[in-house]
Design a protein around this motif. Structure first.
Motif, PDB file in Angstrom:
ATOM      1  N   LEU A  63       0.832  -1.126   0.021  1.00 36.89           N
ATOM      2  CA  LEU A  63       0.114  -0.040   0.061  1.00 36.89           C
ATOM      3  C   LEU A  63       0.801   1.327   0.036  1.00 36.89           C
ATOM      4  O   LEU A  63       1.713   1.607   0.991  1.00 36.89           O
ATOM      5  CB  LEU A  63      -1.059  -0.025   1.219  1.00 36.89           C
ATOM      6  N   VAL A  64       0.716   2.186  -0.962  1.00 35.50           N
ATOM      7  CA  VAL A  64       1.536   3.262  -1.112  1.00 35.50           C
ATOM      8  C   VAL A  64       0.493   4.356  -0.996  1.00 35.50           C
ATOM      9  O   VAL A  64      -0.086   4.778  -1.793  1.00 35.50           O
ATOM     10  CB  VAL A  64       2.184   3.518  -2.600  1.00 35.50           C
ATOM     11  N   MET A  65       1.182   5.289   0.177  1.00 30.14           N
ATOM     12  CA  MET A  65       0.303   6.485   0.268  1.00 30.14           C
ATOM     13  C   MET A  65       1.693   7.554  -0.175  1.00 30.14           C
ATOM     14  O   MET A  65       2.351   8.015   0.744  1.00 30.14           O
ATOM     15  CB  MET A  65      -0.008   6.779   1.612  1.00 30.14           C
ATOM     16  N   PRO A  66       1.421   8.269  -1.464  1.00 29.34           N
ATOM     17  CA  PRO A  66       2.483   9.096  -1.811  1.00 29.34           C
ATOM     18  C   PRO A  66       2.378  10.522  -1.017  1.00 29.34           C
ATOM     19  O   PRO A  66       3.613  11.043  -0.814  1.00 29.34           O
ATOM     20  CB  PRO A  66       2.056   9.156  -3.269  1.00 29.34           C
ATOM     21  N   LEU A  67       1.448  10.878  -0.459  1.00 31.81           N
ATOM     22  CA  LEU A  67       1.521  12.300   0.105  1.00 31.81           C
ATOM     23  C   LEU A  67       0.432  12.260   1.091  1.00 31.81           C
ATOM     24  O   LEU A  67      -0.921  12.094   0.909  1.00 31.81           O
ATOM     25  CB  LEU A  67       1.100  13.236  -0.957  1.00 31.81           C
ATOM     26  N   VAL A  68       0.826  12.496   2.579  1.00 38.12           N
ATOM     27  CA  VAL A  68      -0.139  12.361   3.618  1.00 38.12           C
ATOM     28  C   VAL A  68       0.193  13.926   4.293  1.00 38.12           C
ATOM     29  O   VAL A  68       1.412  14.131   4.672  1.00 38.12           O
ATOM     30  CB  VAL A  68       0.026  11.052   4.512  1.00 38.12           C
ATOM     31  N   LEU A  84      -3.033   0.453  -3.491  1.00 40.31           N
ATOM     32  CA  LEU A  84      -2.719  -1.111  -3.244  1.00 40.31           C
ATOM     33  C   LEU A  84      -2.166  -1.776  -4.411  1.00 40.31           C
ATOM     34  O   LEU A  84      -2.889  -1.882  -5.177  1.00 40.31           O
ATOM     35  CB  LEU A  84      -3.959  -1.916  -2.510  1.00 40.31           C
ATOM     36  N   LEU A  85      -1.021  -1.832  -4.468  1.00 39.81           N
ATOM     37  CA  LEU A  85      -0.443  -2.922  -5.336  1.00 39.81           C
ATOM     38  C   LEU A  85      -0.178  -4.220  -5.223  1.00 39.81           C
ATOM     39  O   LEU A  85       0.139  -4.579  -3.998  1.00 39.81           O
ATOM     40  CB  LEU A  85       1.209  -2.136  -5.759  1.00 39.81           C
ATOM     41  N   VAL A  86      -0.578  -5.148  -6.029  1.00 37.37           N
ATOM     42  CA  VAL A  86      -0.356  -6.681  -5.880  1.00 37.37           C
ATOM     43  C   VAL A  86       0.354  -6.872  -7.535  1.00 37.37           C
ATOM     44  O   VAL A  86      -0.199  -6.659  -8.312  1.00 37.37           O
ATOM     45  CB  VAL A  86      -1.665  -7.318  -5.750  1.00 37.37           C
ATOM     46  N   ILE A  91      -4.583  -2.210  -7.605  1.00 35.92           N
ATOM     47  CA  ILE A  91      -5.744  -2.996  -7.737  1.00 35.92           C
ATOM     48  C   ILE A  91      -6.802  -2.379  -7.270  1.00 35.92           C
ATOM     49  O   ILE A  91      -8.173  -2.746  -7.286  1.00 35.92           O
ATOM     50  CB  ILE A  91      -5.626  -4.357  -7.162  1.00 35.92           C
ATOM     51  N   ASP A  92      -6.642  -1.494  -5.929  1.00 33.52           N
ATOM     52  CA  ASP A  92      -7.630  -0.783  -5.227  1.00 33.52           C
ATOM     53  C   ASP A  92      -6.978   0.377  -4.813  1.00 33.52           C
ATOM     54  O   ASP A  92      -5.731   0.660  -4.886  1.00 33.52           O
ATOM     55  CB  ASP A  92      -7.987  -1.658  -4.106  1.00 33.52           C
ATOM     56  N   TYR A  93      -7.735   1.489  -4.678  1.00 32.68           N
ATOM     57  CA  TYR A  93      -7.410   2.736  -3.866  1.00 32.68           C
ATOM     58  C   TYR A  93      -8.147   3.030  -2.503  1.00 32.68           C
ATOM     59  O   TYR A  93      -9.067   2.622  -2.338  1.00 32.68           O
ATOM     60  CB  TYR A  93      -7.980   3.920  -4.995  1.00 32.68           C
ATOM     61  N   TYR A  94      -7.089   3.621  -1.745  1.00 34.06           N
ATOM     62  CA  TYR A  94      -7.569   3.729  -0.495  1.00 34.06           C
ATOM     63  C   TYR A  94      -7.126   5.181   0.016  1.00 34.06           C
ATOM     64  O   TYR A  94      -6.477   6.121  -0.517  1.00 34.06           O
ATOM     65  CB  TYR A  94      -6.655   3.006   0.340  1.00 34.06           C
ATOM     66  N   SER A  95      -7.945   5.824   0.887  1.00 32.71           N
ATOM     67  CA  SER A  95      -7.708   7.006   1.772  1.00 32.71           C
ATOM     68  C   SER A  95      -7.134   6.587   3.061  1.00 32.71           C
ATOM     69  O   SER A  95      -7.464   5.639   3.623  1.00 32.71           O
ATOM     70  CB  SER A  95      -9.061   7.797   2.161  1.00 32.71           C
ATOM     71  N   ALA A  96      -6.225   7.473   3.634  1.00 31.84           N
ATOM     72  CA  ALA A  96      -5.851   7.088   5.114  1.00 31.84           C
ATOM     73  C   ALA A  96      -5.946   8.230   5.886  1.00 31.84           C
ATOM     74  O   ALA A  96      -5.592   9.524   5.475  1.00 31.84           O
ATOM     75  CB  ALA A  96      -4.202   7.083   4.881  1.00 31.84           C
ATOM     76  N   THR A  97      -6.519   8.223   6.829  1.00 30.54           N
ATOM     77  CA  THR A  97      -7.220   9.333   7.631  1.00 30.54           C
ATOM     78  C   THR A  97      -6.500   8.845   9.310  1.00 30.54           C
ATOM     79  O   THR A  97      -6.749   7.779   9.740  1.00 30.54           O
ATOM     80  CB  THR A  97      -8.707   9.660   7.932  1.00 30.54           C
ATOM     81  N   VAL A 113       4.605   3.676   3.083  1.00 35.15           N
ATOM     82  CA  VAL A 113       4.312   2.335   2.299  1.00 35.15           C
ATOM     83  C   VAL A 113       4.116   1.441   3.448  1.00 35.15           C
ATOM     84  O   VAL A 113       4.943   1.253   4.274  1.00 35.15           O
ATOM     85  CB  VAL A 113       5.545   1.974   1.350  1.00 35.15           C
ATOM     86  N   LEU A 114       3.094   0.437   3.035  1.00 37.97           N
ATOM     87  CA  LEU A 114       2.950  -0.791   4.021  1.00 37.97           C
ATOM     88  C   LEU A 114       3.283  -1.777   3.391  1.00 37.97           C
ATOM     89  O   LEU A 114       2.551  -1.905   1.969  1.00 37.97           O
ATOM     90  CB  LEU A 114       1.577  -0.757   4.552  1.00 37.97           C
ATOM     91  N   PHE A 115       4.162  -2.749   3.990  1.00 37.85           N
ATOM     92  CA  PHE A 115       4.469  -4.005   2.864  1.00 37.85           C
ATOM     93  C   PHE A 115       3.686  -5.009   3.757  1.00 37.85           C
ATOM     94  O   PHE A 115       3.959  -5.247   4.817  1.00 37.85           O
ATOM     95  CB  PHE A 115       5.854  -4.226   3.091  1.00 37.85           C
ATOM     96  N   PHE A 116       2.898  -5.636   3.072  1.00 39.53           N
ATOM     97  CA  PHE A 116       2.091  -6.761   3.472  1.00 39.53           C
ATOM     98  C   PHE A 116       2.864  -8.073   3.403  1.00 39.53           C
ATOM     99  O   PHE A 116       3.098  -8.671   2.199  1.00 39.53           O
ATOM    100  CB  PHE A 116       0.849  -7.050   2.971  1.00 39.53           C
ATOM    101  N   MET A 117       3.485  -8.645   4.124  1.00 33.92           N
ATOM    102  CA  MET A 117       4.387  -9.946   4.244  1.00 33.92           C
ATOM    103  C   MET A 117       3.581 -11.169   4.166  1.00 33.92           C
ATOM    104  O   MET A 117       4.345 -12.096   3.781  1.00 33.92           O
ATOM    105  CB  MET A 117       5.254  -9.726   5.302  1.00 33.92           C
ATOM    106  N   THR A 118       2.564 -11.290   4.412  1.00 33.51           N
ATOM    107  CA  THR A 118       1.546 -12.635   4.490  1.00 33.51           C
ATOM    108  C   THR A 118       0.398 -12.384   3.625  1.00 33.51           C
ATOM    109  O   THR A 118      -0.147 -11.290   3.564  1.00 33.51           O
ATOM    110  CB  THR A 118       1.413 -13.049   5.802  1.00 33.51           C
TER     111      THR A 118
END
Length: 185
Positions: A63-68, A84-86, A91-97, A113-118
């Protein structure tokens, strides 16, 4: 004649700051703008912190949040949009609040950036009605040499967060308590 308390004035000013900060340049120009910012952010991340390439290669999703943008004056908040990249594809777009209360004043912008490891961590993220970053997120941090370091504990975590590119007047950025919601850009 209406008399306003100092608290009411500060709350109104803070709300105005937070709302102004929510327009962080991504606005509603669509997926193509978010995709371009995500690509640029990842390029910067992998060039500046080459150790993150190993995280990318081991992750099941990113999950990449380029500008918060974060702002606060006693009461604060942050907002950003990303993808969100797979397998390298969005594949999806997200907001972070995020909302916060406490001793704070200022504003800053950063990327994360959040790396989902599993597979389970990615599944939980994608299937929650509003995923909140909590104690399950471990952080890769800058060492004195400007490299990102991960510990054995971090490397075994289901989600690894990287916060970088900070600019502004609020010291430090934490993703704990950040809520992620799927959006349609």
């Amino acid at each position: 004649m209406k008399i306003h308390s100092r608290r009411a004035v500060l709350t109104g000013a803070t709300a105005s700051l937070v709302l102004a900060a929510c327009d962080n340049g991504v606005s509603s120009r669509g997926a193509s703008t978010i995709d371009a910012r995500v690509e640029s952010t990842l390029s910067y991340l992998y060039t500046t912190y080459p150790d993150t390439i190993a995280l990318r290669d081991k992750s099941t999703g990113i999950l990449v949040m380029p500008l918060v943008t974060e702002a606060g004056l006693g009461v604060g908040g942050s907002y950003g949009r990303g993808a969100l990249l797979v397998d390298g594809l969005p594949i999806d777009y997200y907001s972070a609040t995020q909302a916060s209360v406490g001793l704070q004043i200022g504003a800053q912008q950063y990327a994360h950036v959040l790396f989902f490891m599993t597979d389970d961590a990615l599944y939980d993220f994608r299937n929650s009605p509003g995923w909140v970053a909590g104690a399950d997120v471990q952080y890769a941090v800058n060492d004195r040499g400007g490299n990102l370091s991960t510990t054995t504990t971090t490397a075994l975590s289901p989600v690894i967060g990287v916060v970088f590119g900070q600019a502004g007047l609020i010291a430090g950025a934490s993703l704990r308590g950040t809520k992620y919601n799927r959006i349609i850009p």
